[in-house]
Design a protein around this motif. Sequence first.
Motif, mmCIF file in Angstrom:
data_model
loop_
_atom_site.group_PDB
_atom_site.id
_atom_site.type_symbol
_atom_site.label_atom_id
_atom_site.label_comp_id
_atom_site.label_asym_id
_atom_site.label_seq_id
_atom_site.Cartn_x
_atom_site.Cartn_y
_atom_site.Cartn_z
ATOM 1 N N ASN A 1 9.835 -7.467 -39.410
ATOM 2 C CA ASN A 1 9.926 -6.115 -39.969
ATOM 3 C C ASN A 1 8.994 -5.142 -39.248
ATOM 4 O OD1 ASN A 1 7.578 -7.101 -40.894
ATOM 5 N ND2 ASN A 1 8.091 -7.040 -43.083
ATOM 6 N N GLU A 2 8.655 -5.487 -38.005
ATOM 7 C CA GLU A 2 7.774 -4.594 -37.241
ATOM 8 C C GLU A 2 8.523 -3.890 -36.124
ATOM 9 O OE1 GLU A 2 3.524 -5.704 -36.811
ATOM 10 O OE2 GLU A 2 4.346 -7.738 -36.954
ATOM 11 N N GLN A 3 8.091 -2.669 -35.845
ATOM 12 C CA GLN A 3 8.744 -1.891 -34.798
ATOM 13 C C GLN A 3 7.742 -1.236 -33.880
ATOM 14 O OE1 GLN A 3 11.628 0.691 -36.662
ATOM 15 N NE2 GLN A 3 13.211 -0.493 -35.621
ATOM 16 N N MET B 1 -10.169 -8.312 -14.803
ATOM 17 C CA MET B 1 -11.006 -7.112 -14.990
ATOM 18 C C MET B 1 -10.890 -6.641 -16.453
ATOM 19 S SD MET B 1 -10.971 -3.763 -12.567
ATOM 20 C CE MET B 1 -11.308 -4.501 -10.988
ATOM 21 N N ALA B 2 -11.984 -6.150 -16.986
ATOM 22 C CA ALA B 2 -11.988 -5.739 -18.399
ATOM 23 C C ALA B 2 -11.054 -4.549 -18.616
ATOM 24 C CB ALA B 2 -13.409 -5.355 -18.803
ATOM 25 N N ASN B 3 -10.487 -4.486 -19.809
ATOM 26 C CA ASN B 3 -9.710 -3.320 -20.211
ATOM 27 C C ASN B 3 -8.517 -3.010 -19.321
ATOM 28 O OD1 ASN B 3 -11.364 -2.892 -22.361
ATOM 29 N ND2 ASN B 3 -12.772 -1.607 -21.166
ATOM 30 N N GLU B 4 -7.932 -4.011 -18.720
ATOM 31 C CA GLU B 4 -6.702 -3.763 -17.966
ATOM 32 C C GLU B 4 -5.504 -4.480 -18.587
ATOM 33 O OE1 GLU B 4 -6.835 -3.693 -13.744
ATOM 34 O OE2 GLU B 4 -8.657 -2.493 -13.727
ATOM 35 N N THR B 5 -5.771 -5.347 -19.564
ATOM 36 C CA THR B 5 -4.669 -5.918 -20.347
ATOM 37 C C THR B 5 -5.072 -5.892 -21.809
ATOM 38 O OG1 THR B 5 -5.557 -8.146 -20.015
ATOM 39 C CG2 THR B 5 -3.780 -7.477 -18.542
ATOM 40 N N PHE B 6 -4.071 -5.717 -22.672
ATOM 41 C CA PHE B 6 -4.333 -5.681 -24.107
ATOM 42 C C PHE B 6 -3.203 -6.447 -24.806
ATOM 43 C CE2 PHE B 6 -3.769 -3.945 -28.357
ATOM 44 C CZ PHE B 6 -5.067 -3.914 -28.838
ATOM 45 N N HIS B 7 -3.590 -7.520 -25.494
ATOM 46 C CA HIS B 7 -2.599 -8.378 -26.162
ATOM 47 C C HIS B 7 -2.372 -7.943 -27.602
ATOM 48 C CE1 HIS B 7 -2.537 -11.881 -23.309
ATOM 49 N NE2 HIS B 7 -3.480 -11.113 -22.798
ATOM 50 N N PHE B 8 -1.124 -7.990 -28.031
ATOM 51 C CA PHE B 8 -0.845 -7.803 -29.456
ATOM 52 C C PHE B 8 0.467 -8.490 -29.799
ATOM 53 C CE2 PHE B 8 2.471 -4.423 -29.297
ATOM 54 C CZ PHE B 8 2.352 -4.025 -27.975
ATOM 55 N N ARG B 9 0.693 -8.709 -31.072
ATOM 56 C CA ARG B 9 1.952 -9.304 -31.508
ATOM 57 C C ARG B 9 2.745 -8.275 -32.273
ATOM 58 N NH1 ARG B 9 2.806 -15.000 -31.498
ATOM 59 N NH2 ARG B 9 4.227 -14.972 -33.264
ATOM 60 N N LEU B 10 4.045 -8.339 -32.070
ATOM 61 C CA LEU B 10 4.942 -7.496 -32.857
ATOM 62 C C LEU B 10 5.967 -8.470 -33.441
ATOM 63 C CD1 LEU B 10 5.476 -4.223 -33.083
ATOM 64 C CD2 LEU B 10 7.568 -4.887 -31.900
ATOM 65 N N GLY B 11 5.880 -8.715 -34.758
ATOM 66 C CA GLY B 11 6.713 -9.774 -35.344
ATOM 67 C C GLY B 11 6.430 -11.074 -34.613
ATOM 68 N N THR B 12 7.483 -11.671 -34.035
ATOM 69 C CA THR B 12 7.277 -12.938 -33.304
ATOM 70 C C THR B 12 7.127 -12.717 -31.805
ATOM 71 O OG1 THR B 12 9.652 -13.260 -32.988
ATOM 72 C CG2 THR B 12 8.684 -14.200 -34.992
ATOM 73 N N PHE B 13 7.164 -11.469 -31.361
ATOM 74 C CA PHE B 13 7.075 -11.187 -29.926
ATOM 75 C C PHE B 13 5.604 -11.103 -29.479
ATOM 76 C CE2 PHE B 13 11.292 -8.512 -29.732
ATOM 77 C CZ PHE B 13 12.012 -9.637 -30.104
ATOM 78 N N ASN B 14 5.332 -11.720 -28.352
ATOM 79 C CA ASN B 14 4.004 -11.570 -27.742
ATOM 80 C C ASN B 14 4.063 -10.432 -26.736
ATOM 81 O OD1 ASN B 14 2.350 -13.651 -28.895
ATOM 82 N ND2 ASN B 14 3.714 -15.105 -27.875
ATOM 83 N N CYS B 15 3.186 -9.471 -26.910
ATOM 84 C CA CYS B 15 3.226 -8.280 -26.059
ATOM 85 C C CYS B 15 1.876 -8.095 -25.367
ATOM 86 C CB CYS B 15 3.504 -7.033 -26.895
ATOM 87 S SG CYS B 15 4.966 -7.163 -27.940
ATOM 88 N N LYS C 1 8.758 8.121 -39.504
ATOM 89 C CA LYS C 1 9.573 7.580 -40.602
ATOM 90 C C LYS C 1 9.528 6.064 -40.630
ATOM 91 C CE LYS C 1 13.113 10.967 -41.601
ATOM 92 N NZ LYS C 1 14.305 11.504 -40.955
ATOM 93 N N LYS C 2 9.602 5.466 -39.447
ATOM 94 C CA LYS C 2 9.656 3.996 -39.381
ATOM 95 C C LYS C 2 8.273 3.363 -39.353
ATOM 96 C CE LYS C 2 14.142 3.684 -37.173
ATOM 97 N NZ LYS C 2 14.960 3.003 -36.179
ATOM 98 N N LYS C 3 7.237 4.213 -39.379
ATOM 99 C CA LYS C 3 5.856 3.710 -39.254
ATOM 100 C C LYS C 3 5.729 2.763 -38.068
ATOM 101 C CE LYS C 3 4.318 4.212 -44.040
ATOM 102 N NZ LYS C 3 5.458 4.925 -44.638
#
Length: 293
Positions: free
Chosen positions: A212-214, A1-15, A257-259
């Motif tokens: 270097n991503e948080q 279904m649309a708009n029920e999952t959203f993929h992004f990367r944080l450093g080397t982590f797949n989220c 502070k940590k952006k």
Amino acid sequence: MANETFHFRLGTFNCVVVSDGAVAYSDPAHIFFVNAPKKRLEKELRKHNLDLERWKQYVSQYSSLLIDTGQHKLMVDTGAGDLEPTTGRLIPNLRAEGIAPDDIDTIILTHGHPDHIGGNIDSQGKPTFPNARYVMWRDEWDFWTSEPNLAKLDVDEGVKEALIKFAHNNLLPIQGQLDLLDRETEIVPGICAVAALGHTPGHMTVEVTSGNEQLLHVSDAVLHQIHLEQPDWYSAFDLSPEDAVNTRHQLLTRATKKKALVLASHFPFPSLGYVVRKGEGWRWQPIGITDSD
Ligand SMILES: [Zn+2]
């Protein structure tokens, strides 16, 4: 279904932000801003194109977070399960991503409210995630699994009873897979528990670092975007309002502070964005929207 999952990367982590659904709340002004003076509330709502007298309903998103670190597959919160007809989308949405509940090795429960622990058990009352270590703050576990005193909550008695019953039903079955924390701890490499009491006695937030991503997962430290702009306005579900307000200031300062990218469980899907200092408070900048002011 649309708009029920959203993929992004944080450093080397797949989220992946995974929706569990959304729930309509009536009387949102009271639920979200118990202590807001009426005139100021009217003014703040107007900035969001809302009229206090006509604001009868607010649809709140329920977002969980899946993180694949390469070594661990971890979830933060399990949604509301069968709490409402519109919830319980977490497992079907995970399956649609090719993730089975057996694949998850760690579940972090930010707190014991129904909309964060409802997917802990299946329809038979057994743990949904059989191979997972569940992690929760010790004070939170102790509070909800004993006889919690909810006298301070400004909600109906029936709601209080339902909160307690739901917590017992959804927490006790995971006892054999449970790790309790009493201090800020790295749960798996790159993923740390951050104490954030106030909303509940052992409400915890999660800081994720890769490269270097948080990301700061603030869970219910904010429930509505106006909580950034008016950080001293607390909700009817904040058990210790003074602590909730202090915690919120600390977390938002930390995120600024940590952006850090911020995940706020109940903000509009995908519940991700940045917080930006504005006057005495902050404002929300949803992911993908370019800053205009
Ligand atoms: Zn919540």
